[in-house]
Write a protein that holds these residues in place. Sequence first.
Motif, PDB file in Angstrom:
ATOM      1  N   GLY A   1       0.828  -1.255   0.055  1.00 16.89           N
ATOM      2  CA  GLY A   1      -0.037  -0.038   0.039  1.00 16.89           C
ATOM      3  C   GLY A   1       0.724   1.105   0.057  1.00 16.89           C
ATOM      4  N   LEU A   2       0.387   2.218  -0.837  1.00 18.42           N
ATOM      5  CA  LEU A   2       1.333   3.564  -0.930  1.00 18.42           C
ATOM      6  C   LEU A   2       0.154   4.787  -0.591  1.00 18.42           C
ATOM      7  N   ALA A   3       0.435   5.581   0.242  1.00 12.85           N
ATOM      8  CA  ALA A   3      -0.216   6.681   0.503  1.00 12.85           C
ATOM      9  C   ALA A   3       0.285   8.007  -0.274  1.00 12.85           C
ATOM     10  N   ASN A   4      -0.873   9.064  -0.675  1.00  8.72           N
ATOM     11  CA  ASN A   4      -0.343   9.956  -0.949  1.00  8.72           C
ATOM     12  C   ASN A   4       0.600   9.950  -2.610  1.00  8.72           C
ATOM     13  N   ILE A   5      -0.108   9.196  -3.341  1.00  7.01           N
ATOM     14  CA  ILE A   5       0.347   9.082  -4.743  1.00  7.01           C
ATOM     15  C   ILE A   5      -0.480   9.656  -5.807  1.00  7.01           C
TER      16      ILE A   5
ATOM     17  N   GLU B   1      -4.215  13.325  -6.116  1.00  6.81           N
ATOM     18  CA  GLU B   1      -3.463  12.399  -5.035  1.00  6.81           C
ATOM     19  C   GLU B   1      -4.516  11.408  -4.726  1.00  6.81           C
ATOM     20  N   HIS B   2      -3.824  10.064  -4.535  1.00  6.60           N
ATOM     21  CA  HIS B   2      -4.589   9.048  -4.146  1.00  6.60           C
ATOM     22  C   HIS B   2      -3.819   8.335  -3.161  1.00  6.60           C
ATOM     23  N   ASP B   3      -4.562   7.425  -2.533  1.00  8.45           N
ATOM     24  CA  ASP B   3      -4.115   6.287  -1.676  1.00  8.45           C
ATOM     25  C   ASP B   3      -4.139   5.174  -2.685  1.00  8.45           C
ATOM     26  N   VAL B   4      -3.139   4.212  -2.624  1.00  8.25           N
ATOM     27  CA  VAL B   4      -3.115   2.889  -3.806  1.00  8.25           C
ATOM     28  C   VAL B   4      -2.960   1.783  -2.679  1.00  8.25           C
ATOM     29  N   LEU B   5      -3.854   0.739  -2.982  1.00  8.14           N
ATOM     30  CA  LEU B   5      -3.698  -0.471  -2.356  1.00  8.14           C
ATOM     31  C   LEU B   5      -3.061  -1.365  -3.442  1.00  8.14           C
ATOM     32  N   VAL B   6      -2.045  -2.122  -3.227  1.00  9.27           N
ATOM     33  CA  VAL B   6      -1.635  -2.897  -4.207  1.00  9.27           C
ATOM     34  C   VAL B   6      -1.957  -4.576  -3.693  1.00  9.27           C
ATOM     35  N   LEU B   7      -2.936  -5.049  -4.706  1.00  6.96           N
ATOM     36  CA  LEU B   7      -3.457  -6.416  -4.396  1.00  6.96           C
ATOM     37  C   LEU B   7      -2.646  -7.302  -5.534  1.00  6.96           C
ATOM     38  N   ASP B   8      -2.803  -8.607  -5.279  1.00  4.87           N
ATOM     39  CA  ASP B   8      -2.075  -9.521  -6.137  1.00  4.87           C
ATOM     40  C   ASP B   8      -2.910  -9.571  -7.660  1.00  4.87           C
ATOM     41  N   ASN B   9      -4.090  -8.894  -7.867  1.00  6.54           N
ATOM     42  CA  ASN B   9      -4.603  -9.054  -9.146  1.00  6.54           C
ATOM     43  C   ASN B   9      -4.882  -7.528  -9.610  1.00  6.54           C
ATOM     44  N   GLY B  10      -4.655  -6.572  -8.593  1.00  6.21           N
ATOM     45  CA  GLY B  10      -5.032  -5.238  -9.197  1.00  6.21           C
ATOM     46  C   GLY B  10      -4.664  -3.960  -8.300  1.00  6.21           C
TER      47      GLY B  10
ATOM     48  N   LEU C   1      -7.386   2.333  -6.225  1.00  9.77           N
ATOM     49  CA  LEU C   1      -7.211   3.557  -6.351  1.00  9.77           C
ATOM     50  C   LEU C   1      -8.272   4.426  -5.683  1.00  9.77           C
ATOM     51  N   ILE C   2      -7.877   5.048  -4.450  1.00 10.75           N
ATOM     52  CA  ILE C   2      -8.651   5.839  -3.524  1.00 10.75           C
ATOM     53  C   ILE C   2      -8.606   7.207  -3.801  1.00 10.75           C
ATOM     54  N   PRO C   3      -9.266   8.326  -4.250  1.00  2.00           N
ATOM     55  CA  PRO C   3      -8.800   9.614  -4.468  1.00  2.00           C
ATOM     56  C   PRO C   3      -9.091  10.455  -3.353  1.00  2.00           C
ATOM     57  N   ASP C   4      -8.385  11.623  -3.392  1.00  2.00           N
ATOM     58  CA  ASP C   4      -8.366  12.777  -2.136  1.00  2.00           C
ATOM     59  C   ASP C   4      -8.650  12.020  -0.848  1.00  2.00           C
ATOM     60  N   PRO C   5      -7.601  11.490  -0.669  1.00  2.00           N
ATOM     61  CA  PRO C   5      -7.467  10.506   0.688  1.00  2.00           C
ATOM     62  C   PRO C   5      -7.368  11.408   2.096  1.00  2.00           C
TER      63      PRO C   5
ATOM     64  N   LEU D   1      -3.749   3.936   5.948  1.00  4.37           N
ATOM     65  CA  LEU D   1      -3.762   2.880   5.191  1.00  4.37           C
ATOM     66  C   LEU D   1      -4.043   1.815   6.253  1.00  4.37           C
ATOM     67  N   THR D   2      -3.339   1.868   7.261  1.00  2.85           N
ATOM     68  CA  THR D   2      -3.557   0.630   8.413  1.00  2.85           C
ATOM     69  C   THR D   2      -4.838   0.596   8.986  1.00  2.85           C
ATOM     70  N   GLU D   3      -5.661   1.690   9.266  1.00  2.00           N
ATOM     71  CA  GLU D   3      -6.998   1.733   9.655  1.00  2.00           C
ATOM     72  C   GLU D   3      -7.769   1.361   8.454  1.00  2.00           C
ATOM     73  N   MET D   4      -7.664   1.658   7.348  1.00  2.00           N
ATOM     74  CA  MET D   4      -8.436   1.310   6.214  1.00  2.00           C
ATOM     75  C   MET D   4      -8.557  -0.193   5.975  1.00  2.00           C
TER      76      MET D   4
END
Length: 613
Positions: A502-506, A512-521, A524-528, A538-541
Amino acid sequence: MSATYRALASVVMLIGFYVVALLQLAAVAALGMWLFSHTSGVVTGKLLLPLVVALGAVAVGLWKAIRTKNEPAPGLILGEREAPQLWATVRELAAAVGTRAPDEIRLVPEVNAAVGEQSRLLGLVGGRRTLYVGLPLLQAMRVDQLRSVLAHELGHYSGRHTRLGGVAYRGRLAIEGTVERISPRNPIGWVFKGYSKLYLMVDNAASRRQELEADRASVRLAGHEAATSALRTLPALDAAWAFYMRRYVEPGWSAGLAPDDLFGGFAQLLQARREEIDELRENAPEREASRWDTHPPIGVRVAAMGEAPAAEARLDDRPAWIMLADVAGAGRQLQGLVVDHGSRRILPWPEFVAESVAATVQQQADGIYRAAGRFAGTAAPGLPTVLDLVRTGRLGAFAEQFFSNATRKEAALAFAGPMETLLDNAAVRSGRARWQLSWSGPAQLVGAGGEPWDLAEIAKLAVSPETLDEALSRLAERGVDAAQATVVQARASARNADLIGGLANIKIDGREHDVLVLDNGLVLIPDPGKSSEGEKRLTEMVSAEPVGELAARHPYLPYEEITSVEVTREVPLKATLTLYDGRTVQVQELMSSEFLEKHSRDTLLRVFERIND
């Protein structure tokens, strides 16, 4: 005396935490006075604000810790009627270790047993006692093994270990809550994090000593064999429960289904895979101790048990579940209390497995169908699309994407494996076959009368233009209609996906988005939100809800829709993703970016490399 020492250590360390805070407050005040006398008030405010905010987090953490009550964990309360033998055993063992019996026994879903006490005045005054017994323990252990587990837990009472549970609980809560509220870039946070590690080291060392003390009670009352075998059973049972949930429950759960007897199913698995679980028990890991562990390693505990005095205890190999009046009924009641089924359809195990495996196979088939649709330019792909590629000699070119190191000819032959999946899906969709539950192995594809259906040989025929007609003829004889097998999910979802980073503030396309990296995709979470709270956010999410549900609520970009990735800079990351429909997506890491875990960027880069292979 260890409980007294732990009490003193916990209280002193907790007081020390706030002494450190007061010293830092004094230092900040002194710094503020010096800055104010040498700079402007605006500059002073800008420099001191982060430090004051951090110190405010200390006050908030302490206040929440004081107000939080250590309430009993949820579970099924067992009275005398529901568990007559269990209550009799607990009272007998409590008297033997010289302690007061618990006020209530709660059946819980964990592979564990524990005790709690709602003590007062820093543990000086005892309170209501609760004994927690995991239903999986009752299902898997012998009576004498469970006696050893119960003796161990009651040993915590006799050693007055639970009296300080509230102090340790509040201490951890205060310190962890404080550290979580301070930005990782704030220098004050570094001091508190260092102190929190020291606190945990001291408290965990005391906890390990208490476990060894309680083990002596276990051996004294149940004997060496029962105590050591029960201890070795716990990691094996833990692994069996994890396997059960992952292999049997989670696929159907993510497909909107739920079994009607969650714990009864686990009992069936234990019975069918007894030899495998026995092997796990014999090979229980005896790992090295870590200063962060609350329990000593199994090897250390077994060795200490061997030196402890033991009673002449006879073997009692009766199943431990006889201690409940109705273990099956208790399991169903427990499921109703602790499992939130939501809108899922609740099914008996045979139907649950049949539908969940069918849904999983359909999901696998959909991935192949979507790829075939992109390759052939077909909007509504299905098995006929793939068979047409075989007939026209294009299967090898299509299959290369699934077998990167194979030639086209090799890829076409290797596609017999995926083709079998497609034919299995077609057989189920045609109503000619179904998936049959097996507790000892994978579910089996069977016909209407329960006879095994193996379509592997037909799949081998179906990948060659020369033998395709014979394959179709054999399918027709069995009543399988290839036209029935079409794509159900036109776009990939995150169902059954695993979180790998997971990467925040990308920045994604400049926003700006938070991005969760899954094994298949990618999710993309906008305006975090605030850039300084990225890791915490990210941890709480990911703790609050499954990643599949997050992907359903936010934009989701499956890897299968990305045709190539151009990485122009690795640190900070900058890349351009090109999609099959011709669109591009710009990904840019910022100076304020934060990671869910430190290797998240490297994980994403490996994903990009895999897409380009």
